[in-house]
Design a protein around this motif. Structure first.
Motif, short mmCIF file in Angstrom:
data_model
loop_
_atom_site.label_atom_id
_atom_site.label_comp_id
_atom_site.label_asym_id
_atom_site.label_seq_id
_atom_site.Cartn_x
_atom_site.Cartn_y
_atom_site.Cartn_z
N TYR A 105 -2.64 -8.13 -8.98
CA TYR A 105 -2.36 -8.57 -7.62
C TYR A 105 -1.69 -7.45 -6.84
O TYR A 105 -2.12 -7.10 -5.74
CB TYR A 105 -1.47 -9.81 -7.67
N GLN A 130 -3.41 -5.71 -3.65
CA GLN A 130 -2.77 -5.79 -2.35
C GLN A 130 -2.51 -4.39 -1.81
O GLN A 130 -2.66 -4.12 -0.62
CB GLN A 130 -1.45 -6.56 -2.45
N GLN A 178 -4.10 -1.63 -2.55
CA GLN A 178 -5.36 -1.00 -2.16
C GLN A 178 -5.88 -1.54 -0.83
O GLN A 178 -6.38 -0.81 0.02
CB GLN A 178 -6.40 -1.24 -3.26
N ILE A 179 -5.71 -2.87 -0.67
CA ILE A 179 -6.16 -3.48 0.59
C ILE A 179 -5.37 -2.91 1.76
O ILE A 179 -5.93 -2.57 2.81
CB ILE A 179 -5.99 -5.01 0.52
N ILE A 236 -3.84 -0.05 2.05
CA ILE A 236 -4.23 1.34 2.36
C ILE A 236 -5.62 1.37 2.99
O ILE A 236 -5.85 2.02 4.02
CB ILE A 236 -4.19 2.20 1.08
N GLY A 237 -6.53 0.63 2.36
CA GLY A 237 -7.90 0.65 2.86
C GLY A 237 -8.00 0.17 4.30
O GLY A 237 -8.79 0.70 5.10
N SER A 238 -7.18 -0.82 4.66
CA SER A 238 -7.27 -1.36 6.01
C SER A 238 -6.72 -0.38 7.05
O SER A 238 -6.86 -0.60 8.24
CB SER A 238 -6.55 -2.70 6.10
N GLY A 239 -6.08 0.68 6.58
CA GLY A 239 -5.52 1.67 7.52
C GLY A 239 -6.58 2.49 8.24
O GLY A 239 -6.39 2.91 9.38
N GLY A 273 -0.24 4.61 4.21
CA GLY A 273 -1.69 4.46 4.30
C GLY A 273 -2.12 3.48 5.38
O GLY A 273 -3.05 3.74 6.13
N GLU A 274 -1.42 2.35 5.47
CA GLU A 274 -1.84 1.35 6.45
C GLU A 274 -1.48 1.76 7.88
O GLU A 274 -2.27 1.62 8.79
CB GLU A 274 -1.23 -0.02 6.16
N LEU A 301 -3.55 3.74 -5.09
CA LEU A 301 -5.00 3.81 -4.81
C LEU A 301 -5.80 3.16 -5.94
O LEU A 301 -7.00 3.29 -6.01
CB LEU A 301 -5.43 5.27 -4.65
N ARG A 302 -5.08 2.52 -6.84
CA ARG A 302 -5.69 1.79 -7.95
C ARG A 302 -6.48 2.70 -8.89
O ARG A 302 -7.54 2.33 -9.39
CB ARG A 302 -6.63 0.73 -7.40
N MET A 303 -5.94 3.91 -9.10
CA MET A 303 -6.60 4.82 -10.05
C MET A 303 -5.90 4.83 -11.39
O MET A 303 -6.51 5.09 -12.42
CB MET A 303 -6.59 6.25 -9.50
#
Lengths: 386, 649
Positions: free
Chosen positions: A241, A245, A247-248, A250-253, A286-287, A343-345
């Motif tokens: 979770y 969250q 990753q989401i 950062i990605g939404s940035g 990131g966001e 970054l979920r790596m």
């Protein structure tokens, strides 16, 4: 990239004094990251504190105190001479090991791990300083060893790293153990190990780990902690979770981010990312600042890392060089593992992001390390055109 | 010492690590940005369903029988319970509701797992509402919702028709669109018309934060209430039917034992139940339908104690006996053979016409092929003297109808189809469900040789092992043996007999008015139309009138105190012979039946009354039905209390 300069002229007093000027290419990124850290900690903590009904500025005020303390430590460390430091290294190392032992005995449990020791109002994490102590001790060892590393040096190095690592393992703090492993391997490599010796170290470490399991020196709960760590968290769902969250957020940035305190920077403002002001601070970057902001932050770290390697290349003696290399490795590893985590790596390990994460001891310890490496630059071998 | 190349390698390694991070950042923030933007939006939007009020149920006059009231209910919104706040919430809710933490924990987890709402406190007091409103932070994920709750305005008026509601069971959940939190019709009209009554739940779109707190409402789709169902039931008639059945049952119990009795195993003869139907013969509408003892469907909304439930259930009060009770129609069934006789010209041996006289001396000898003989006795030991078909029906002479059965049996394969009489019964709707718009209707049984041999093979213990015989057909014509019919089937058959041959598919719902004003009609539907002889129904009506009004009519005494317009009443009594109990003195637990028709010159109503273990039809069922007929013909002022008639068939 020129990493070394050749010493062609004798050192003069004048040149020495001139060379005490700070390395702005290292200091400015450090200051920039620290300043950004304050802003990010505030954006990530204020809405959360508001929800909890406490003053939104609580977290950031505490952080600012540590930042100021950190700056002081940085300046002081920058001024410590190589010789003084070298003489302090072994006592510092011994002190850290003792502190780790004390944590184990009297430490306060936080989130299932004993990592903190309270000295008055301060909560300190000796493991952060232990990282520094291991770097210094290894640097002493490698400096004493000379150009060619013998097997007995390798054995001594394993012992030097192994002792605090074992104490931390009992705590347990696997992130820090990995830091030890990475930093010592880098230092040994730069310090002149042969590939064969590196292979031997790897083998020894594996055999020891297996042996510890076999003789039952490791308790069941410790094994669980190890395996759950490898799985990605004791509560797998929880860890996933957090990961998702993050990753989401950062990605939404997107490319340019949503802007600081932007209404639609919802993941940060609405506290969807857990532990955001500490371990997951990069998600706020990131966001809100997007790919551009994230890249700039990474660039600042890369710049510091570069300056540290340059400092190492120009270190006036082997000890100084090794200190700079160790600090560089420490910094890069933290950045890679922490940002990689958001970054979920890589799995969630609990390694904070240098200079950005809220977390007092770590900021001070990293400032100390950076200061020591900075001192190496300031006392570098004189260069003709300077 | 030169460490240059080693530092160079390190620099390259570090550069690689930074590049990896940058590339990954690029792939997440730039390449896949829209996906994550969407995921971020979904993070903070939650949908919460709002239940629709069930449609009202009215009687034909517009009287509201089933309505809704708003109850304040505390619900756990699974979608709004945060992960972190779960334990705290469980503790607080346990303290608030008085339930155990374990119970609450289960509810919370279920709500979370389903992302749906679950009721924790079904009806909040004002104090509780205030407390919840003042401590929202302690109950994150709990909301007070105004929920429409079913109210049956006059619960015991027509529970068998209305039915009741409940939570979906495993089968219901298989159906599309049914959630475990829904409320469904479980019986009666509530069940049969659930699709139109239930309505469509609405949906509220909320923006929430990570702790599950509602920030604002982004949109709302209002629930669409269910349609209003208008029944064919006529409340005043239904009320009179109820009170008459009550009185009839009480009288039957009084007659069984002075001071009344309570049905229990030790008293097998105590009358257990009274069931009645009032049907409009002109269009098949059910005007009243009831079985006593009744129940209050509100208990399914408000809950009921286990003891009370067990008590009610042991009396089978939740079954609608008007369509689920199977009874031997007994002499009321003689009209089938009566019509068959007129239509097919089947009369006793040596009788040629319906007016031909037959000596109903109370004794019929039936000779078998092997020379042995069996003697059949009429219900009246001395018989009824010389009578024709009409007298046979009015006086309910068994012998006359046995002779008809024998005639068919003896002429089977040549003159008559063996199943001729059964075929006539089926034409009037026996042996099949009527198709009424109520669930769980039973079909009853008209036995024939096929059925008999199959039963012999399948359930040999329940059927005798000798072949199907003429005696079986003799049993059929007087509605005994294995003949079984529901009260509704009986009413519907009589309706067809007196309305000129139209077999209606009975209905309890006249129309549905949906929320948007559309009217869905449920018009009368003729299942079949029989072509009967010109005078058949006229003759039948005359004989039914005589059975009530004539000097030898079996219902005469029951209607002696009817008052005016008694001459407009026709009817037929029946007494279903049932032997119950064991030992030396098996108790007589006959079923009392009466079918009334009014006004007999231009029929409008059929009234069926059956009193289980009530004894003689003429004595107990006829006077009970008479009270309903008094109301139908003479209005509320014409109604008198139920009093016993003379014992008759």
């Amino acid at each position: 990239m020129v990493l070394t300069t050749r010493r062609t002229e004798p050192v003069t007093i004048l040149q020495r004094e001139r060379s005490l000027r700070p390395d702005l290419l290292l200091v400015l990124p450090y200051l920039a990251l620290s300043a950004l850290g304050i802003v990010m900690v505030y954006t990530a903590s204020a809405p959360r504190n508001e929800l909890l009904g406490i003053d939104p500025g609580t977290t950031v005020r505490r952080h600012i105190i540590f930042v100021i303390l950190g700056f002081a430590v940085f300046i002081a460390a920058s001024l410590i001479g190589g010789r003084t430091l070298r003489s302090l290294s072994i006592p510092f190392y011994t002190g850290s090991v003792v502190a780790l032992a004390l944590v184990l005995a009297f430490g306060r449990e936080l989130k299932g791990a004993q990592r903190w020791i309270e000295i008055g109002p301060l909560q300190l994490q000796p493991s952060e300083f232990a990282k520094m102590a291991v770097i210094l001790a290894l640097a002493v060892l490698l400096a004493n060893a000379g150009a060619e590393l013998k097997w007995n040096h390798i054995a001594a190095a394993v012992f030097l790293v192994g002792l605090p690592a074992a104490l931390i393992f009992r705590q347990p703090d696997l992130g820090t153990m990995l830091v030890f492993a990475f930093v010592s391997v880098v230092m040994l490599f730069v310090g002149g190990t042969t590939l064969r010796q590196l292979a031997f170290i790897a083998l020894t470490a594996s055999v020891m780990a297996v042996a510890l399991f076999q003789v039952g020196a490791i308790e069941q709960y410790q094994i669980q902690r190890v395996t759950s760590f490898l799985d990605g968290g004791a509560d797998r769902e929880n860890a996933n979770y957090n990961h998702l969250q993050s990753q989401i957020a950062i990605g939404s940035g997107g490319i340019f981010g949503k802007g600081l305190f932007a209404e639609d920077a919802t993941q940060t403002n609405l506290s969807f990312v857990p532990e955001q002001s500490s371990d997951f601070i990069f998600t706020a970057v990131g966001e809100q600042l997007g790919f551009v902001g994230g890249t700039i932050v990474l660039g600042l770290y890369a710049m510091i890392a570069w300056r540290l390697l340059v400092a190492a290349a120009n270190g006036r003696d082997r000890f100084s060089q090794m200190v700079a290399v160790g600090i560089a490795a420490l910094l890069v590893f933290h950045v890679f593992v922490n940002v990689g985590m958001t970054l979920r790596m890589v799995p969630v390990t609990g390694l904070p992001l240098p200079f950005l994460s809220a977390g007092g001891t770590f900021f001070i310890a990293m400032s100390l390390g950076l200061g020591l490496a900075h001192s190496v630059w300031m006392r570098r071998s004189p260069v003709p055109d300077e | 010492m030169n460490i240059g190349w080693r530092l160079g390698v390190l620099a390259v390694a570090f550069a690689t690590l930074f590049s990896i991070l940058t590339l990954r950042l690029w792939s997440i923030q730039v390449t896949a940005a829209t996906d994550y933007e969407e995921a971020a939006q979904n993070n903070l939007v939650k949908f919460v369903d709002t239940p629709a009020p069930r449609g009202q149920i009215h009687d034909i006059n517009g009287v509201v029988l089933a309505d809704n009231r708003n109850a304040r209910v505390a619900v756990i919104e699974g979608a709004l319970v945060s992960r972190a706040g779960r334990d705290q919430l469980v503790r607080n809710l346990a303290a608030f509701s008085g339930k155990t933490a374990a119970e609450i924990g289960e509810l919370v987890d279920e709500a979370q797992a389903r992302g749906d709402r679950i009721v924790v406190v079904p009806e909040l007091t004002d104090e509780q509402v205030v407390f919840l409103a003042e401590h929202p932070e302690d109950f994150l994920g709990v909301r007070i919702v105004e929920t429409p709750v079913r109210v049956y305005v006059n619960g015991e008026l027509a529970p068998d028709v209305l039915g009741y509601i409940g939570r979906p069971d495993a089968d219901d959940l298989e159906k599309p669109g049914i959630k475990p939190t829904d409320v469904l019709g479980k019986a009666g009209v509530e069940r049969e018309y659930d699709g139109v009554i239930r309505g469509t739940s609405g949906r509220i779109k909320y923006r929430i934060n990570a702790r599950g707190e509602i920030l604002d409402q982004l949109g709302e789709q209002l629930p669409s209430p269910g349609g209003t169902v208008i029944l064919t039931i006529d409340s005043p008639i239904q009320e009179v039917l109820n009170s008459s059945l009550d009185q009839g049952l009480a009288l039957a119990r009084e007659l069984h034992r002075e001071g009344g009795c309570v049905p229990r195993d030790a008293d097998p003869g105590c009358p257990v139940r009274a069931t009645g139907v009032v049907l409009d013969v002109t269009d098949g509408s059910v005007l009243a339908m009831s079985s006593i003892p009744a129940f209050d469907p509100n208990i399914f909304v408000e809950g009921v104690s286990e003891e009370e439930w067990a008590r009610l259930n042991s009396q089978a009060v939740f079954n609608n006996f008007a369509i689920q009770g199977l009874y031997a129609p007994a002499s009321t069934f003689k009209t089938v053979a009566y019509i068959a006789a007129l239509e097919e010209g089947i009369f006793p041996q040596e009788v040629d016409t319906h007016q031909g006289l037959y000596d109903c001396d109370g004794l019929l000898e039936f000779r078998f092929n092997d020379g042995s003989r069996q003697v059949y006795n009429d219900w009246l030991a001395d018989g009824h003297g010389e009578i024709d078909l009409h007298g046979g029906l009015q006086a309910s002479c068994d012998l006359y109808f046995w002779e008809i059965a024998l005639k068919v049996w003896n002429g089977r394969g040549s003159e008559y189809d063996q199943d001729l009489l059964q075929q006539w019964a089926r034409k009037f709707g026996f042996d099949k469900t009527s198709g009424i718009d109520l669930p769980f209707e039973r079909r009853g049984l008209i036995p024939d040789e096929d059925w008999f041999t199959t039963a012999q093979e399948e359930t040999p213990l329940l059927v005798r092992d000798t072949p199907w015989a003429g005696g079986d057909v003799m049993n059929i014509v007087i509605g005994q043996g294995s003949v079984l019919a529901t009260p509704l089937q009986l009413a519907n058959a009589y309706a067809a007999m007196v309305n000129g041959g139209t077999v209606w598919q009975p209905r309890v719902v006249d129309r549905v008015e949906t929320a948007d004003g559309t009217v869905l009609d449920n018009p009368p539907f003729a299942a079949s139309a029989l072509e009967l002889g010109e005078r058949t129904d006229e003759l039948l009506r005359f004989d039914l009138q005589q059975a009530v009004n004539g000097s030898r009519g079996t219902a005469r005494t029951a209607f002696a105190n009817f008052g005016e317009n008694v001459e407009l009443v026709g009817g037929k009594t029946g007494t279903g012979e049932v032997i119950k109990g064991t030992g030396d003195e098996p108790e007589d637990v006959d079923t009392a039946l009466f079918v009334g028709v009014a006004p007999i010159n231009d029929p409008k109503y059929v009234v069926v009354v059956i009193i289980e273990r009530g004894g003689s039809g003429g004595r107990i069922a006829a006077p009970t039905a008479a009270r309903v007929l008094q109301f139908l013909l003479n209005g509320a002022d014409g109604v008198t209390d139920v009093g016993a008639g003379e014992e008759s068939d």
